[in-house]
Write a protein that holds these residues in place. Sequence first.
Motif, short mmCIF file in Angstrom:
data_model
loop_
_atom_site.label_atom_id
_atom_site.label_comp_id
_atom_site.label_asym_id
_atom_site.label_seq_id
_atom_site.Cartn_x
_atom_site.Cartn_y
_atom_site.Cartn_z
N PRO A 149 -0.57 0.40 4.20
CA PRO A 149 0.14 1.17 5.25
C PRO A 149 1.13 2.27 4.47
O PRO A 149 1.22 3.29 5.19
N THR A 150 1.40 1.91 3.25
CA THR A 150 2.18 3.06 2.62
C THR A 150 1.74 3.88 1.47
O THR A 150 1.93 4.97 1.27
N ARG B 116 -2.75 11.11 6.58
CA ARG B 116 -1.88 10.01 6.94
C ARG B 116 -0.67 10.38 6.09
O ARG B 116 -0.84 10.34 5.02
N SER B 117 0.46 10.09 6.74
CA SER B 117 1.62 10.37 5.86
C SER B 117 1.84 9.02 4.87
O SER B 117 1.28 7.95 5.09
N MET B 118 2.81 9.51 3.93
CA MET B 118 2.91 8.14 3.05
C MET B 118 4.28 7.45 3.42
O MET B 118 5.12 7.19 2.64
N THR B 119 4.55 7.23 4.80
CA THR B 119 5.71 6.63 5.26
C THR B 119 5.31 5.14 5.84
O THR B 119 4.14 4.87 5.96
N LEU C 118 -2.73 -1.06 -7.42
CA LEU C 118 -3.50 -1.12 -6.24
C LEU C 118 -2.73 -1.12 -5.24
O LEU C 118 -3.09 -0.50 -4.08
N SER C 119 -1.79 -2.04 -4.86
CA SER C 119 -0.83 -1.91 -3.69
C SER C 119 -0.12 -0.74 -3.39
O SER C 119 0.30 -0.61 -2.46
N SER D 128 -9.89 -0.36 2.83
CA SER D 128 -9.63 -1.89 2.49
C SER D 128 -9.85 -1.73 0.89
O SER D 128 -10.22 -1.09 0.22
N ARG D 129 -9.12 -3.13 0.43
CA ARG D 129 -9.02 -3.29 -0.84
C ARG D 129 -10.74 -3.51 -1.33
O ARG D 129 -11.13 -2.73 -2.40
N SER D 130 -11.46 -4.16 -0.62
CA SER D 130 -12.95 -4.35 -1.07
C SER D 130 -13.63 -3.03 -1.04
O SER D 130 -14.47 -2.70 -1.99
N LEU D 131 -13.61 -2.09 -0.33
CA LEU D 131 -14.13 -0.93 0.03
C LEU D 131 -13.92 -0.09 -1.34
O LEU D 131 -14.55 0.67 -1.82
#
Length: 108
Positions: A20-21, A72-75, A14-15, A27-30
């Motif tokens: 941000p990356t 959103r970039s994965m940076t 999940l992380s 959010s985690r809950s959503l």
Amino acid sequence: MKDTTFPKIGFVRLSQILGPTGPIPVSRSLFLQKVRDKEWPQPVRISARVTCWRAQDILDLVDRLPGEITSRSMTDSAPRPCLADGSCPSGSPPNRYRLVSKIERGEV
């Protein structure tokens, strides 16, 4: 420095999906609510205490979501706010909080 590339095959935690990356800025809950509602990919239990998602399932989800979320970039770059009309100046990523609100209202 952390590796910020998202794998194309295998399993992801999940992380790696959120935050941000990750490719899904909610959010985690959503995220877990959408999984419980069976709107988003179901997890795979690796062991009693380890839950993962198939990387391909998450990439398919990213493709299904509107471009404003996946742009959103994965940076490690921090999100910058967009204009009220929804456009983002100079290619900056969209405002995360406005996107979460759209998802919560069911517009996504």
